[in-house]
Design a protein around this motif. Structure first.
Motif, PDB file in Angstrom:
ATOM      1  N   ASP A  21       0.812  -1.233   0.000  1.00 38.35           N
ATOM      2  CA  ASP A  21       0.000   0.000   0.000  1.00 38.35           C
ATOM      3  C   ASP A  21       0.839   1.275   0.000  1.00 38.35           C
ATOM      4  OD1 ASP A  21       0.730  -0.896   2.533  1.00 38.35           O
ATOM      5  OD2 ASP A  21      -1.057  -0.150   3.527  1.00 38.35           O
ATOM      6  N   GLY A  22       2.040   1.220  -0.551  1.00 35.40           N
ATOM      7  CA  GLY A  22       2.795   2.427  -0.856  1.00 35.40           C
ATOM      8  C   GLY A  22       3.412   3.141   0.331  1.00 35.40           C
ATOM      9  N   GLN A  23       3.926   4.339   0.045  1.00 34.02           N
ATOM     10  CA  GLN A  23       4.669   5.085   1.064  1.00 34.02           C
ATOM     11  C   GLN A  23       3.805   5.485   2.254  1.00 34.02           C
ATOM     12  OE1 GLN A  23       7.717   7.955   0.329  1.00 34.02           O
ATOM     13  NE2 GLN A  23       7.834   7.461  -1.837  1.00 34.02           N
ATOM     14  N   MET A  24       2.515   5.634   2.049  1.00 33.13           N
ATOM     15  CA  MET A  24       1.611   5.999   3.152  1.00 33.13           C
ATOM     16  C   MET A  24       0.990   4.757   3.787  1.00 33.13           C
ATOM     17  SD  MET A  24       2.081   9.204   2.898  1.00 33.13           S
ATOM     18  CE  MET A  24       0.839   9.927   3.980  1.00 33.13           C
ATOM     19  N   SER A  25       1.701   3.659   3.773  1.00 33.09           N
ATOM     20  CA  SER A  25       1.205   2.349   4.169  1.00 33.09           C
ATOM     21  C   SER A  25       0.614   2.306   5.575  1.00 33.09           C
ATOM     22  CB  SER A  25       2.352   1.338   4.077  1.00 33.09           C
ATOM     23  OG  SER A  25       1.978   0.096   4.617  1.00 33.09           O
ATOM     24  N   SER A  26      -0.610   1.768   5.669  1.00 29.35           N
ATOM     25  CA  SER A  26      -1.216   1.506   6.982  1.00 29.35           C
ATOM     26  C   SER A  26      -0.721   0.175   7.539  1.00 29.35           C
ATOM     27  CB  SER A  26      -2.743   1.501   6.870  1.00 29.35           C
ATOM     28  OG  SER A  26      -3.182   0.505   5.958  1.00 29.35           O
ATOM     29  N   VAL A  27      -0.380  -0.750   6.650  1.00 24.39           N
ATOM     30  CA  VAL A  27       0.140  -2.044   7.108  1.00 24.39           C
ATOM     31  C   VAL A  27       1.495  -1.856   7.775  1.00 24.39           C
ATOM     32  CG1 VAL A  27       0.756  -4.387   6.406  1.00 24.39           C
ATOM     33  CG2 VAL A  27      -1.101  -3.203   5.235  1.00 24.39           C
ATOM     34  N   ARG A  28       2.295  -0.929   7.279  1.00 26.78           N
ATOM     35  CA  ARG A  28       3.614  -0.669   7.866  1.00 26.78           C
ATOM     36  C   ARG A  28       3.483  -0.269   9.337  1.00 26.78           C
ATOM     37  NH1 ARG A  28       5.576   3.089   4.445  1.00 26.78           N
ATOM     38  NH2 ARG A  28       4.910   4.849   5.708  1.00 26.78           N
ATOM     39  N   THR A  29       2.480   0.522   9.653  1.00 27.15           N
ATOM     40  CA  THR A  29       2.271   0.942  11.044  1.00 27.15           C
ATOM     41  C   THR A  29       2.048  -0.271  11.939  1.00 27.15           C
ATOM     42  OG1 THR A  29       1.319   3.041  10.313  1.00 27.15           O
ATOM     43  CG2 THR A  29       0.836   2.358  12.566  1.00 27.15           C
ATOM     44  N   ALA A  30       1.294  -1.248  11.440  1.00 24.51           N
ATOM     45  CA  ALA A  30       1.034  -2.455  12.234  1.00 24.51           C
ATOM     46  C   ALA A  30       2.297  -3.289  12.392  1.00 24.51           C
ATOM     47  CB  ALA A  30      -0.066  -3.273  11.565  1.00 24.51           C
TER      48      ALA A  30
END
Length: 442
Positions: free
Chosen positions: A155-164
């Protein structure tokens, strides 16, 4: 095994294709209500086209795109040719796949249609608001909970998965550069009635003008019926803006004093958007339990090495290959009906976690090297007038991407590491080594 992919961009769709080719159930969650990939042209280097070849999609790529025959570097002030690098069949001969330029929308459409054909489910209007890394599961804005064996954040640079995955939000930072991107028809360029512009249009080439703090890229797409122009310069967007409508007069003024031929090409641009180029600090981890990141969600790069999308597509292909190998060689019973050694239901998630960690390990060095290479290219492309620029131009006059065209031997050696590696063969070897290490050999 079921894989949920968050994001239907190039990397996410490549991952969906790779997983379906391995017999894995795939659901793609895309927050946009319709598929509307944006952008202009995109370069697909041999390591990217090799994946398309392995997917059986290279003919479609060549039908919609153009195989690059040469790459030309020019001096910004007078357009003087600094180096003409032959590509064409030399690239295919050395790296096993061609260098292609294509409109990003066409590239995306090829991947999207193939994912659908193979049976991937693509759910539009599915905005992910939270990820549980324990189950794993994705929670959607409408309250739906989507459970899977593996979740991939594409989901790109603004990733919500990255936060998790990281347990905290990590923001991208400005690089100090921005890009104007535009496409226009061959007819618009031919209407200028300029011999030099017409000569550029005849060549199946990627042409770059290099100048202080800026450079530009020009090449054909859609079989030469259209042309792509990218103008890269210092960023003047506000700190909170990522993209906005560009001012045509400002864009043209930015290149006053540059090659007259380039200025004539720029005069054809009817409207333009400008994008802020940003990057992430190096992430401590790309995975957590059975959740992993790919592409711009974990390793965005400056577009100065034509590798951003190629690396995302490689990521997706590697994930599919590794998960498919896990499913076929470890999780499934053999032909006699015997259960795989050392496998109990409770250990399946642990093995999946280990394989995703193997994905990160096999990819991180390569993508980090690509990011660093793009930063180095930025310095080389944007050198101010002076002695060092003259040295660069002299060396560039002997450089090449293939061994045939590179008189320096340095440039082609570096390019070979990036363009020549078969990442699917490489990750296959890594998987077999991992199997031995956990004593899963039957």
């Amino acid at each position: 095994m079921k894989v949920v992919i968050v994001g239907a961009g190039l990397g996410g769709l490549a991952c969906a294709i790779a997983c379906r080719r391995e017999g894995i159930d795939v659901e793609v969650l895309e927050r946009s209500p319709k598929i509307h990939e944006v952008g202009a042209g995109i370069q697909v280097p041999p390591n990217g086209t090799r994946i398309m070849r392995d997917f059986g999609l290279l003919p479609q790529l060549l039908e919609k795109g153009v195989q690059v025959q040469e790459v030309n570097f020019r001096r910004y002030k007078d357009g003087r040719l600094l180096r003409r690098m032959p590509f064409g069949d030399d690239i295919t001969e050395q790296f096993g796949a061609p260098w292609v330029v294509i409109h990003r929308v066409d590239y995306h459409c090829i991947l999207h249609d193939e994912a659908i054909r193979l049976g991937a489910v693509i759910r539009l209007g599915a905005e992910v608001t939270d990820i549980s890394t324990d189950e794993p599961a994705a929670l959607l804005a409408d309250g739906t909970k989507v459970v899977a064996d593996v979740i991939i954040g594409a989901d790109g640079q603004m990733s919500s998965v990255r936060t998790a995955v990281l347990g905290a939000s990590v923001s991208s930072n400005p690089t100090g550069d921005m890009a104007y991107r535009a496409t226009f028809s061959r007819e618009q360029l031919e209407a200028l009635g300029d011999d030099d512009v017409n000569e550029l249009c005849k060549r199946i080439a990627v042409t770059s003008w290099l100048g202080p703090d800026k450079h530009t890229i020009f090449y054909p797409v859609r079989g030469g019926k259209e042309f792509n122009l990218v103008l890269l310069r210092p960023d003047n967007l506000s700190s909170d803006a990522r993209k906005e409508q560009g001012d045509i007069d400002e864009m043209r003024e930015s290149y006053i004093g540059w090659d007259e031929t380039l200025q004539k090409i720029i005069s054809c641009v009817p409207s333009v958007y400008k994008w802020k180029l940003t990057h992430l600090p190096e992430l401590e981890s790309w995975t957590k339990n059975s959740v992993a990141l790919l592409g711009d969600a974990c390793h965005p790069t400056l577009p100065y090495q034509a590798q951003g999308a190629a690396m995302a597509v490689e990521d997706g292909a590697v994930i599919g290959k590794l998960l498919g190998s896990l499913q076929a060689q470890v999780l499934e019973p053999d032909s006699s009906g015997n259960e795989p050694s050392r496998l109990a239901a409770s250990s399946a998630q642990n093995l999946t976690t280990e394989v995703l960690a193997l994905y990160e390990k096999s990819r991180k060095t390569r993508t980090t090297r690509n990011i660093q290479g793009a930063v180095k290219n930025r310095k080389l492309f944007h050198m101010p007038d002076g002695f060092l620029q003259k040295i660069r131009d002299f060396v560039l006059g002997f450089a090449g991407v293939t061994r045939k065209s590179d008189w320096t031997y340095i440039s082609s050696s570096k390019q070979s590491d990036t363009l020549g590696l078969d990442v699917l063969e490489d990750c296959g070897k890594a998987f077999e080594d991992w199997k031995v290490s956990i004593e899963l050999e039957k």
